[in-house]
Write a protein that holds these residues in place. Structure first.
Motif, PDB file in Angstrom:
ATOM      1  N   GLY A  35      -0.431  -4.777  -6.077  1.00 31.86           N
ATOM      2  CA  GLY A  35       0.853  -4.260  -5.666  1.00 31.86           C
ATOM      3  C   GLY A  35       0.818  -2.812  -5.236  1.00 31.86           C
ATOM      4  N   ALA A  36       2.011  -2.220  -5.144  1.00 27.81           N
ATOM      5  CA  ALA A  36       2.161  -0.868  -4.607  1.00 27.81           C
ATOM      6  C   ALA A  36       1.411   0.165  -5.433  1.00 27.81           C
ATOM      7  N   LEU A  37       1.566   0.105  -6.753  1.00 29.35           N
ATOM      8  CA  LEU A  37       0.912   1.099  -7.605  1.00 29.35           C
ATOM      9  C   LEU A  37      -0.600   0.992  -7.491  1.00 29.35           C
ATOM     10  N   ALA A  38      -1.112  -0.217  -7.368  1.00 31.07           N
ATOM     11  CA  ALA A  38      -2.559  -0.390  -7.206  1.00 31.07           C
ATOM     12  C   ALA A  38      -3.040   0.220  -5.896  1.00 31.07           C
ATOM     13  N   MET A  39      -2.230   0.146  -4.839  1.00 34.00           N
ATOM     14  CA  MET A  39      -2.611   0.780  -3.574  1.00 34.00           C
ATOM     15  C   MET A  39      -2.649   2.301  -3.731  1.00 34.00           C
ATOM     16  N   ILE A  40      -1.686   2.850  -4.445  1.00 33.31           N
ATOM     17  CA  ILE A  40      -1.692   4.298  -4.700  1.00 33.31           C
ATOM     18  C   ILE A  40      -2.911   4.689  -5.513  1.00 33.31           C
ATOM     19  N   ASP A  41      -3.197   3.922  -6.567  1.00 31.94           N
ATOM     20  CA  ASP A  41      -4.348   4.217  -7.412  1.00 31.94           C
ATOM     21  C   ASP A  41      -5.662   4.108  -6.651  1.00 31.94           C
ATOM     22  N   ALA A  42      -5.676   3.284  -5.594  1.00 33.67           N
ATOM     23  CA  ALA A  42      -6.872   3.136  -4.767  1.00 33.67           C
ATOM     24  C   ALA A  42      -6.974   4.222  -3.696  1.00 33.67           C
ATOM     25  N   VAL A  59       3.821  12.606   8.393  1.00 34.21           N
ATOM     26  CA  VAL A  59       3.157  11.302   8.274  1.00 34.21           C
ATOM     27  C   VAL A  59       4.188  10.306   7.757  1.00 34.21           C
ATOM     28  N   VAL A  60       4.483   9.278   8.521  1.00 34.69           N
ATOM     29  CA  VAL A  60       5.433   8.266   8.084  1.00 34.69           C
ATOM     30  C   VAL A  60       4.674   7.003   7.691  1.00 34.69           C
ATOM     31  N   ALA A  61       4.974   6.482   6.501  1.00 35.54           N
ATOM     32  CA  ALA A  61       4.375   5.229   6.030  1.00 35.54           C
ATOM     33  C   ALA A  61       5.401   4.119   6.192  1.00 35.54           C
ATOM     34  N   LEU A  62       5.120   3.174   7.074  1.00 35.53           N
ATOM     35  CA  LEU A  62       5.973   2.005   7.275  1.00 35.53           C
ATOM     36  C   LEU A  62       5.388   0.862   6.461  1.00 35.53           C
ATOM     37  N   ARG A  63       6.182   0.265   5.612  1.00 33.85           N
ATOM     38  CA  ARG A  63       5.635  -0.698   4.659  1.00 33.85           C
ATOM     39  C   ARG A  63       6.220  -2.094   4.841  1.00 33.85           C
ATOM     40  N   ALA A  64       5.342  -3.106   4.745  1.00 31.67           N
ATOM     41  CA  ALA A  64       5.749  -4.506   4.668  1.00 31.67           C
ATOM     42  C   ALA A  64       4.980  -5.158   3.537  1.00 31.67           C
ATOM     43  N   ASP A  65       5.625  -6.051   2.801  1.00 32.72           N
ATOM     44  CA  ASP A  65       4.933  -6.824   1.767  1.00 32.72           C
ATOM     45  C   ASP A  65       4.519  -8.164   2.355  1.00 32.72           C
ATOM     46  N   THR A  66       3.425  -8.714   1.860  1.00 36.16           N
ATOM     47  CA  THR A  66       2.790  -9.841   2.550  1.00 36.16           C
ATOM     48  C   THR A  66       2.717 -11.129   1.749  1.00 36.16           C
ATOM     49  N   GLN A  79       1.295  -4.413   2.256  1.00 37.58           N
ATOM     50  CA  GLN A  79       1.064  -4.392   0.810  1.00 37.58           C
ATOM     51  C   GLN A  79       1.029  -5.793   0.213  1.00 37.58           C
ATOM     52  N   PRO A  80      -0.016  -6.126  -0.538  1.00 36.99           N
ATOM     53  CA  PRO A  80      -0.064  -7.408  -1.227  1.00 36.99           C
ATOM     54  C   PRO A  80       0.676  -7.355  -2.559  1.00 36.99           C
ATOM     55  N   ALA A  81       0.907  -8.523  -3.131  1.00 36.13           N
ATOM     56  CA  ALA A  81       1.319  -8.684  -4.540  1.00 36.13           C
ATOM     57  C   ALA A  81       2.606  -7.963  -4.893  1.00 36.13           C
ATOM     58  N   GLU A  82       3.566  -7.917  -3.964  1.00 40.10           N
ATOM     59  CA  GLU A  82       4.855  -7.314  -4.326  1.00 40.10           C
ATOM     60  C   GLU A  82       5.562  -8.141  -5.385  1.00 40.10           C
ATOM     61  N   GLU A  83       5.396  -9.468  -5.317  1.00 46.09           N
ATOM     62  CA  GLU A  83       6.062 -10.336  -6.284  1.00 46.09           C
ATOM     63  C   GLU A  83       5.434 -10.254  -7.673  1.00 46.09           C
ATOM     64  N   GLY A  84       4.328  -9.545  -7.787  1.00 44.35           N
ATOM     65  CA  GLY A  84       3.662  -9.406  -9.074  1.00 44.35           C
ATOM     66  C   GLY A  84       2.427 -10.278  -9.145  1.00 44.35           C
ATOM     67  N   PRO A  85       1.249  -9.680  -9.406  1.00 43.42           N
ATOM     68  CA  PRO A  85       0.023 -10.468  -9.515  1.00 43.42           C
ATOM     69  C   PRO A  85      -0.013 -11.243 -10.821  1.00 43.42           C
ATOM     70  N   PRO A  86      -0.925 -12.184 -10.978  1.00 38.91           N
ATOM     71  CA  PRO A  86      -1.116 -12.794 -12.299  1.00 38.91           C
ATOM     72  C   PRO A  86      -1.328 -11.703 -13.345  1.00 38.91           C
ATOM     73  N   VAL A  87      -0.888 -11.974 -14.580  1.00 37.52           N
ATOM     74  CA  VAL A  87      -0.873 -10.914 -15.589  1.00 37.52           C
ATOM     75  C   VAL A  87      -2.269 -10.442 -15.970  1.00 37.52           C
ATOM     76  N   HIS A 133      -5.937  -7.429  -1.124  1.00 40.19           N
ATOM     77  CA  HIS A 133      -5.883  -7.745   0.304  1.00 40.19           C
ATOM     78  C   HIS A 133      -4.924  -6.828   1.054  1.00 40.19           C
ATOM     79  N   GLY A 134      -4.803  -5.585   0.601  1.00 38.32           N
ATOM     80  CA  GLY A 134      -3.978  -4.625   1.316  1.00 38.32           C
ATOM     81  C   GLY A 134      -4.652  -4.127   2.579  1.00 38.32           C
ATOM     82  N   VAL A 135      -3.836  -3.829   3.585  1.00 39.06           N
ATOM     83  CA  VAL A 135      -4.322  -3.316   4.867  1.00 39.06           C
ATOM     84  C   VAL A 135      -3.497  -2.085   5.242  1.00 39.06           C
ATOM     85  N   VAL A 136      -4.161  -1.040   5.696  1.00 40.20           N
ATOM     86  CA  VAL A 136      -3.475   0.150   6.192  1.00 40.20           C
ATOM     87  C   VAL A 136      -4.043   0.505   7.555  1.00 40.20           C
ATOM     88  N   GLY A 137      -3.188   0.534   8.549  1.00 42.81           N
ATOM     89  CA  GLY A 137      -3.567   1.008   9.870  1.00 42.81           C
ATOM     90  C   GLY A 137      -3.151   2.454  10.037  1.00 42.81           C
TER      91      GLY A 137
END
Length: 431
Positions: free
Chosen positions: A166-173, A81-88, A153-161, A64-68
């Motif tokens: 999270g952040a790395l998944a957004m980069i990989d996407a 390019v500046v990336a402003l980040r918030a976890d949700t 960014q979703p799942a900063e607290e860590g998704p189910p195992v 459920h990540g969103v990037v504007g």
């Protein structure tokens, strides 16, 4: 830093958006969602970003990540390019903060649940502040000589195992493949005096990894323990032995190993087959992590063997430390001091908390800072102490954690000023 009239305009627009930011924060606080379940939050964010007429609003990123994407139209270099980040995401923690917009949400379907859900870490503040910054920056796009990525960014607290996120998944996407950031920036609300900004050159947060230790014995009736293998004594030995791990690595760099959850399979009169220990390893120095992991694995396996059981140790969801390099800190301090005042910008100590914003800072450079939101003042040692007559100091992840609504506008201003200064070339590391 030379006077720039756009800074005053950013402040005016932030003040204008302040009431809406508070309303968003209260809505999000009342409707929290756990990691990888931030569907309503993402919808609220995306709808607002679309209403601003951004160049792009990308959704469904790593869950459920969103990037504007806001492309400025001002003349200039244009390549920054500046990336402003918030976890949700929220936490499986009961809400006892005492406000009239407290959460009563229970997630009955989350793995391991049901769980009460609350924003006991302040991600509702982070999301609302970045939505406000999007509002402000969209109003001055004709004065932005570059691009702003608004990263929710979703799942900063860590998704189910069993899931990724999270952040790395957004980069990989490939969320940052086009355009590639030249700086990442974010902040975390914290039990610090309201409106103060804390920073640190070096590791602000530690390296982290989730650990799962599965101890297997042989199930048997509780009246005949000699006919089976009880995994409980082995689990106890592991818990006791963890207290000695600190003595096996350098005392000059902080390390902690915490077991926060234990699962067994059985009942009062059954010696179960399996006991599972869930925990976290934190290291102030990333290079210590391999050594601590190996010693914990050896402790678990040998302790289990001593009781005739076996142990399997798995390390999941590793997160590197949040590292603010000295050149980026030096470049950012004038902006931070302009926003909150020089006397309210203070250096902080390192902590063993973690935040996977480190994946962005490590790749793209930039800064991560702390924003004080509680009734506190700084003591003589530079540490926060409760303000007389206030609500006290309550740490993140505590059910009573609270944040001051009136401070949210400061977070909006920080995002907006950092973005503008970077795009115009005022906030760049030397060289």
């Amino acid at each position: 830093m030379a006077h720039d009239p756009v800074h005053a305009e950013l402040d005016r627009l932030a003040a204008q958006a302040s009431a809406q930011v508070i309303a968003w924060r209260r809505h999000l606080h009342r409707h929290p969602e756990l990691s990888n379940r931030e569907e309503g939050t993402a919808r609220l964010v995306a709808d607002h970003l679309r209403s601003l007429g951004l160049d792009e609003v990308r959704t469904g990123i790593a869950g459920h990540g969103v990037v504007g994407v806001l492309r400025g139209t001002a003349d200039g270099d244009g390549g920054r390019v500046v990336a402003l980040r918030a976890d949700t995401d929220a936490l499986p923690v009961k809400d006892l903060c005492g406000v009239d917009f407290a959460s009563s949400v229970v997630d009955a379907d989350y793995p391991g649940g049901p769980f009460p859900v609350s924003h006991a870490c302040g991600h509702d503040c982070h999301t609302a502040m970045l939505m406000g910054a999007a509002t402000v920056l969209a109003e001055v796009r004709d004065r932005l000589p570059g691009t702003v990525l608004l990263v929710f960014q979703p799942a900063e607290e860590g998704p189910p195992v069993t899931e990724t996120g999270g952040a790395l998944a957004m980069i990989d996407a490939n969320a940052f493949a086009d355009p590639v950031p030249t700086m990442a920036f974010g902040m975390h609300v914290t039990p610090f005096p309201k409106g103060y900004v804390g920073y640190r050159a070096g590791n602000q947060y530690g390296a982290s990894v989730l650990v799962r230790i599965t101890i297997n014995g042989k199930q048997v009736h509780g009246s005949t323990p000699w006919q089976g293998v009880d995994p409980m004594p082995a689990a106890g030995a592991v818990l006791t032995g963890i207290g000695q791990l600190y003595r096996q690595v350098s005392a000059f760099a902080s390390v902690t190993v915490t077991i926060g959850h234990i699962e067994d399979v059985g009942r009062f009169n059954i010696i179960g087959q399996t006991v599972t220990l869930w925990g976290t390893v934190r290291c102030a120095v990333e290079s210590d992590m391999a050594e601590v992991r190996e010693r914990l694995r050896r402790l678990a396996e040998h302790s289990a063997a001593a009781y005739g059981a076996t142990a399997e140790v798995e390390y999941l969801q590793p997160v590197p430390p949040v590292h603010n390099s000295a050149p980026w800190v030096e470049a950012g301090l004038p902006t931070l001091r302009r926003v909150v005042g020089e006397e309210r910008v203070t250096e902080t100590g390192a902590t063993l908390g973690y935040d996977d914003v480190s994946e962005f800072i490590r790749r793209f450079g930039g800064l991560y800072v702390m924003l004080g939101v509680q009734d506190a003042k700084l003591g003589a040692d530079g540490l926060p102490v409760p303000e007389e007559g206030g609500r006290g100091l309550v740490t993140n992840h505590n059910p009573h954690f609270y944040a001051d609504d009136d401070t949210l506008v400061t977070g909006v201003r920080l995002h907006a000023h950092v973005a503008y200064d970077h795009l115009t070339g005022a906030l760049l590391p030397a060289g």
